[in-house]
Design an enzyme around this catalytic site. Sequence first.
Site, short mmCIF file in Angstrom:
data_model
loop_
_atom_site.label_atom_id
_atom_site.label_comp_id
_atom_site.label_asym_id
_atom_site.label_seq_id
_atom_site.Cartn_x
_atom_site.Cartn_y
_atom_site.Cartn_z
N ARG A 46 0.87 43.40 19.26
CA ARG A 46 2.25 43.72 19.65
C ARG A 46 3.19 43.27 18.54
O ARG A 46 4.15 43.95 18.19
CB ARG A 46 2.62 43.07 20.99
CG ARG A 46 4.11 43.17 21.28
CD ARG A 46 4.50 43.03 22.75
NE ARG A 46 3.75 42.07 23.51
CZ ARG A 46 3.84 40.72 23.36
NH1 ARG A 46 4.67 40.21 22.47
NH2 ARG A 46 3.11 39.94 24.10
N LYS A 195 9.27 64.10 15.57
CA LYS A 195 9.74 65.38 15.05
C LYS A 195 9.25 65.59 13.61
O LYS A 195 8.06 65.64 13.38
CB LYS A 195 11.25 65.44 15.20
CG LYS A 195 11.76 65.03 16.59
CD LYS A 195 11.28 65.99 17.64
CE LYS A 195 11.52 65.63 19.09
NZ LYS A 195 12.15 64.45 19.53
O1 P1T Z 1 11.47 62.07 22.27
P1 P1T Z 1 11.62 60.77 21.54
O2 P1T Z 1 10.64 60.57 20.44
O3 P1T Z 1 11.70 59.61 22.48
O4 P1T Z 1 13.04 60.85 20.77
C1 P1T Z 1 14.27 60.99 21.41
C2 P1T Z 1 15.25 61.71 20.51
C3 P1T Z 1 16.21 60.99 19.82
N1 P1T Z 1 17.10 61.58 18.99
C4 P1T Z 1 17.07 62.91 18.78
C5 P1T Z 1 18.06 63.53 17.87
C6 P1T Z 1 16.12 63.71 19.44
O5 P1T Z 1 16.12 65.02 19.20
C7 P1T Z 1 15.20 63.10 20.34
C8 P1T Z 1 14.20 63.90 21.10
N2 P1T Z 1 14.52 65.25 21.20
C9 P1T Z 1 13.81 66.19 21.87
C10 P1T Z 1 12.70 65.95 22.56
C11 P1T Z 1 14.36 67.55 21.77
O6 P1T Z 1 13.64 68.54 22.08
O7 P1T Z 1 15.52 67.68 21.36
#
Ligand code: P1T
Length: 381
Positions: A46, A195
């Site tokens: 952790r 992403k």
């Molecule tokens: O999904 P996660 O890895 O927890 O991230 C959240 C998040 C934070 N900031 C931005 C700009 C994001 O686009 C996202 C997640 N977005 C999507 C899942 C989406 O389809 O826009």
Amino acid sequence: MKFNTKTIHGGQQHDPSTGAVMPPIYQTSTYAQKSPGDHKGYEYSRTANPTRTALENAFASIENGKFGLAFGSGMAAIDCVIKLLSPGDEVVSTNDLYGGTFRIFTEIFENYGIKFHFIGMENAANIENYITDKTKLIWVETPTNPMMNIIDIKAASIVAKKHNVMLAVDNTFATPYLQTPLDLGADIVMHSATKYLGGHSDVVMGALIVKDKELADKLYFIQNSCGAICGPMDSFLVLRGIKTLHIRMQRHCENGTQVAHFLADHPKVEKVYWPGFESHPNHEIAKEQMKDFGGMISFTTKGNNIKDTYKIIENLKIFTLAESLGGVESLSGHPASMTHASIPKEEREKTGVVDSLIRLSVGIEDIDDLLADLDQALSLI
Ligand code: P1T
């Protein structure tokens, strides 16, 4: 090192025990100690894990920071930033942002006595009007999800420094290939590494990057105390993804440019939101702070008819209708019912997230196939 070298080598060393070029997936929760406290730098996964360390060093390198932190999701990374604050503190946030970010701010942290002001930041000087002696943080997303609004990071950082508040930038859409907010005066860079950094739609992860040691120590303390870390396998996957970030982003930008122009010229399309157009709000700032304009595009069709919208997204064949973005494959999305459904209708419509808005994450397939796919789906309305 230049960026295209950093994505591959930044913060990396060959595995000290075997010379392995890629770090092994250290699938272990704990580490042997000779005597209490006598260990090789790792005690419990952790707190730290060697595969995660390799990734965290890569994060720091590509964002021109000094310290990187990896989390189990983008939301977990945002959660860590807000936990720097105390009840009574205030945050000034852009009003056009990922729906999940709006949700954690309003439905989780407002319950803990933190106050959020959601404002338009197209004129960054406007931020100053919402700063009080309780403001601790400015939260910026640029380009914003899904309207592709551009916020002037340098101008926001001038306001932040003047009032001695932190500036955090969600750099998910741009990635450090296009912009490095720490170089423009931001204190914290945040990513949904799910992403573009991961890039292959096979992992959910978040990242934070900072330059300041004191701030890094506070964030590491929260990361370790709250425990929202990612595992070694996921760390390995994102590290592998980062190695091709520059070539993927180059192609995302090339394909994005062609798709944006194709849509803008299409008789059935009403409006295209893409920062590369001269007519896009703050295009000049985008040109200044970004290297190119990315592969994220939103658009509406003439007549603003939801039935048409559904027909298009249901009939696209190469663009898969799915949440998320930034992978090699093209995706389409309907923000009003998907990514931004957690924002009340009247709030989201104020920022342009109308029912007919379609968001595209343009992938790195052959551009001819992508344009033909859009053309056949648009011909159905
Ligand atoms: O999904 P996660 O890895 O927890 O991230 C959240 C998040 C934070 N900031 C931005 C700009 C994001 O686009 C996202 C997640 N977005 C999507 C899942 C989406 O389809 O826009």
